[in-house]
Design a protein around this motif. Sequence first.
Motif, PDB file in Angstrom:
ATOM      1  N   THR A 126      -0.230   8.208 -14.293  1.00 50.80           N
ATOM      2  CA  THR A 126       0.314   6.780 -14.655  1.00 50.80           C
ATOM      3  C   THR A 126       1.630   6.788 -14.112  1.00 50.80           C
ATOM      4  N   ILE A 127       2.167   5.835 -13.509  1.00 50.59           N
ATOM      5  CA  ILE A 127       3.330   5.798 -12.774  1.00 50.59           C
ATOM      6  C   ILE A 127       3.987   4.487 -13.281  1.00 50.59           C
ATOM      7  N   ALA A 128       5.200   4.886 -14.008  1.00 49.68           N
ATOM      8  CA  ALA A 128       6.024   3.736 -14.324  1.00 49.68           C
ATOM      9  C   ALA A 128       6.745   2.909 -13.564  1.00 49.68           C
ATOM     10  N   GLU A 129       7.096   1.934 -13.983  1.00 51.29           N
ATOM     11  CA  GLU A 129       7.973   0.843 -13.148  1.00 51.29           C
ATOM     12  C   GLU A 129       9.480   1.433 -12.769  1.00 51.29           C
ATOM     13  N   GLY A 130       9.820   1.127 -11.687  1.00 55.18           N
ATOM     14  CA  GLY A 130      11.086   1.805 -11.376  1.00 55.18           C
ATOM     15  C   GLY A 130      10.930   3.151 -10.413  1.00 55.18           C
ATOM     16  N   GLU A 131       9.791   4.069 -10.594  1.00 57.99           N
ATOM     17  CA  GLU A 131       9.573   5.123  -9.998  1.00 57.99           C
ATOM     18  C   GLU A 131       9.560   5.097  -8.571  1.00 57.99           C
ATOM     19  N   THR A 132       9.815   6.258  -7.834  1.00 62.82           N
ATOM     20  CA  THR A 132       9.839   6.270  -6.387  1.00 62.82           C
ATOM     21  C   THR A 132       8.593   6.946  -6.014  1.00 62.82           C
ATOM     22  N   VAL A 133       7.789   6.193  -5.196  1.00 63.89           N
ATOM     23  CA  VAL A 133       6.459   6.728  -4.609  1.00 63.89           C
ATOM     24  C   VAL A 133       6.330   6.730  -3.233  1.00 63.89           C
ATOM     25  N   GLU A 134       5.305   7.744  -2.800  1.00 71.02           N
ATOM     26  CA  GLU A 134       4.965   7.661  -1.389  1.00 71.02           C
ATOM     27  C   GLU A 134       3.711   7.199  -1.046  1.00 71.02           C
ATOM     28  N   VAL A 135       3.664   6.615  -0.007  1.00 74.45           N
ATOM     29  CA  VAL A 135       2.323   6.021   0.502  1.00 74.45           C
ATOM     30  C   VAL A 135       1.599   7.239   1.189  1.00 74.45           C
ATOM     31  N   LEU A 136       0.313   7.542   0.405  1.00 68.70           N
ATOM     32  CA  LEU A 136      -0.499   8.500   1.087  1.00 68.70           C
ATOM     33  C   LEU A 136      -1.581   8.168   1.891  1.00 68.70           C
ATOM     34  N   GLN A 137      -2.261   6.830   1.430  1.00 70.44           N
ATOM     35  CA  GLN A 137      -3.268   6.136   2.058  1.00 70.44           C
ATOM     36  C   GLN A 137      -3.334   4.613   1.801  1.00 70.44           C
ATOM     37  N   ILE A 138      -3.959   3.908   2.948  1.00 65.11           N
ATOM     38  CA  ILE A 138      -4.037   2.673   2.674  1.00 65.11           C
ATOM     39  C   ILE A 138      -5.477   2.138   2.680  1.00 65.11           C
ATOM     40  N   ARG A 139      -6.260   1.438   1.659  1.00 60.21           N
ATOM     41  CA  ARG A 139      -7.431   1.210   1.921  1.00 60.21           C
ATOM     42  C   ARG A 139      -7.657  -0.305   1.667  1.00 60.21           C
ATOM     43  N   GLY A 140      -8.010  -1.074   2.619  1.00 55.94           N
ATOM     44  CA  GLY A 140      -7.756  -2.493   2.466  1.00 55.94           C
ATOM     45  C   GLY A 140      -6.289  -2.999   2.364  1.00 55.94           C
ATOM     46  N   ALA A 141      -6.176  -3.521   1.195  1.00 52.04           N
ATOM     47  CA  ALA A 141      -4.880  -4.266   1.022  1.00 52.04           C
ATOM     48  C   ALA A 141      -4.243  -3.440  -0.188  1.00 52.04           C
ATOM     49  N   THR A 142      -4.660  -2.476  -0.304  1.00 50.36           N
ATOM     50  CA  THR A 142      -4.165  -1.322  -1.600  1.00 50.36           C
ATOM     51  C   THR A 142      -3.716  -0.233  -1.107  1.00 50.36           C
ATOM     52  N   ALA A 143      -2.236   0.134  -1.494  1.00 51.30           N
ATOM     53  CA  ALA A 143      -1.623   1.499  -1.056  1.00 51.30           C
ATOM     54  C   ALA A 143      -1.843   2.257  -2.080  1.00 51.30           C
ATOM     55  N   TYR A 144      -2.346   3.467  -1.774  1.00 51.16           N
ATOM     56  CA  TYR A 144      -2.551   4.701  -2.582  1.00 51.16           C
ATOM     57  C   TYR A 144      -1.370   5.502  -2.761  1.00 51.16           C
ATOM     58  N   VAL A 145      -0.793   5.745  -3.804  1.00 48.64           N
ATOM     59  CA  VAL A 145       0.588   6.197  -3.714  1.00 48.64           C
ATOM     60  C   VAL A 145       0.790   7.632  -4.844  1.00 48.64           C
ATOM     61  N   HIS A 146       1.657   8.230  -4.448  1.00 48.31           N
ATOM     62  CA  HIS A 146       1.910   9.522  -5.273  1.00 48.31           C
ATOM     63  C   HIS A 146       3.443   9.477  -5.709  1.00 48.31           C
ATOM     64  N   PRO A 147       3.768   9.800  -6.988  1.00 45.84           N
ATOM     65  CA  PRO A 147       5.396   9.811  -7.141  1.00 45.84           C
ATOM     66  C   PRO A 147       6.072  11.022  -6.405  1.00 45.84           C
ATOM     67  N   VAL A 148       7.089  10.535  -6.260  1.00 41.50           N
ATOM     68  CA  VAL A 148       8.079  11.418  -5.481  1.00 41.50           C
ATOM     69  C   VAL A 148       8.816  12.185  -6.483  1.00 41.50           C
ATOM     70  N   PRO A 149       8.772  13.583  -6.346  1.00 41.57           N
ATOM     71  CA  PRO A 149       9.406  14.634  -7.586  1.00 41.57           C
ATOM     72  C   PRO A 149      10.841  14.283  -7.370  1.00 41.57           C
ATOM     73  N   ARG A 150      11.491  14.240  -8.640  1.00 36.97           N
ATOM     74  CA  ARG A 150      12.810  13.957  -8.776  1.00 36.97           C
ATOM     75  C   ARG A 150      13.364  15.323  -9.197  1.00 36.97           C
ATOM     76  N   LEU A 151      14.782  15.870  -8.853  1.00 34.70           N
ATOM     77  CA  LEU A 151      15.407  16.815  -9.255  1.00 34.70           C
ATOM     78  C   LEU A 151      16.290  16.453 -10.478  1.00 34.70           C
ATOM     79  N   GLU A 152      15.910  16.945 -11.547  1.00 31.77           N
ATOM     80  CA  GLU A 152      16.752  16.467 -12.854  1.00 31.77           C
ATOM     81  C   GLU A 152      17.882  17.379 -12.978  1.00 31.77           C
ATOM     82  N   PRO A 153      19.104  17.187 -13.171  1.00 32.28           N
ATOM     83  CA  PRO A 153      20.405  18.022 -13.456  1.00 32.28           C
ATOM     84  C   PRO A 153      20.155  18.779 -14.866  1.00 32.28           C
TER      85      PRO A 153
END
Length: 153
Positions: A126-153
């Motif tokens: 589940t990816i929350a609003e405001g998260e940064t994601v990377e596009v891994l695949q496009i099927r039709g008009a839907t982008a399949y994405v994966h969250p980009v890991p963040r470095l937490e201080p």
Amino acid sequence: MDWLTENLWSAWLAAAVVLGVAEMFSLDLILIMLAVGAVSGMVLALLGAPFALQAVVAAGASVGMLALVRPSMAKKLHDGPTLTQGHDKLLGQQGTVTQAISGLQVGRVSLGGDVWTAAPYDETLTIAEGETVEVLQIRGATAYVHPVPRLEP
């Protein structure tokens, strides 16, 4: 016969021009290398060298151009950047989730100024609003994405 020996340079020039024009139709970079050899024969003819020397130098220049120059030129011509169009240009790009995404419900992602329907590449995420994601695949008009890991201080 004297005229021909005195004006042999024009025969070399004609051969170079014919080879150059033929190269424009073939685009193999072979005939242009032979044309360079013909130009070197023409230069020697203008300097008054005997025909045998002109022919040997023209052949040597042609072979040298084919062996040394053509491979690097052909590589540069064929190894240009690839042009990606359509959906393929979005693969690997990062975007921002504008509507939450889960395996059960598609959401929305802002990619390059456009808003796309998006689903998680891994259906268990589940990816929350405001998260940064990377596009891994496009099927039709839907982008399949994966969250980009963040470095937490």
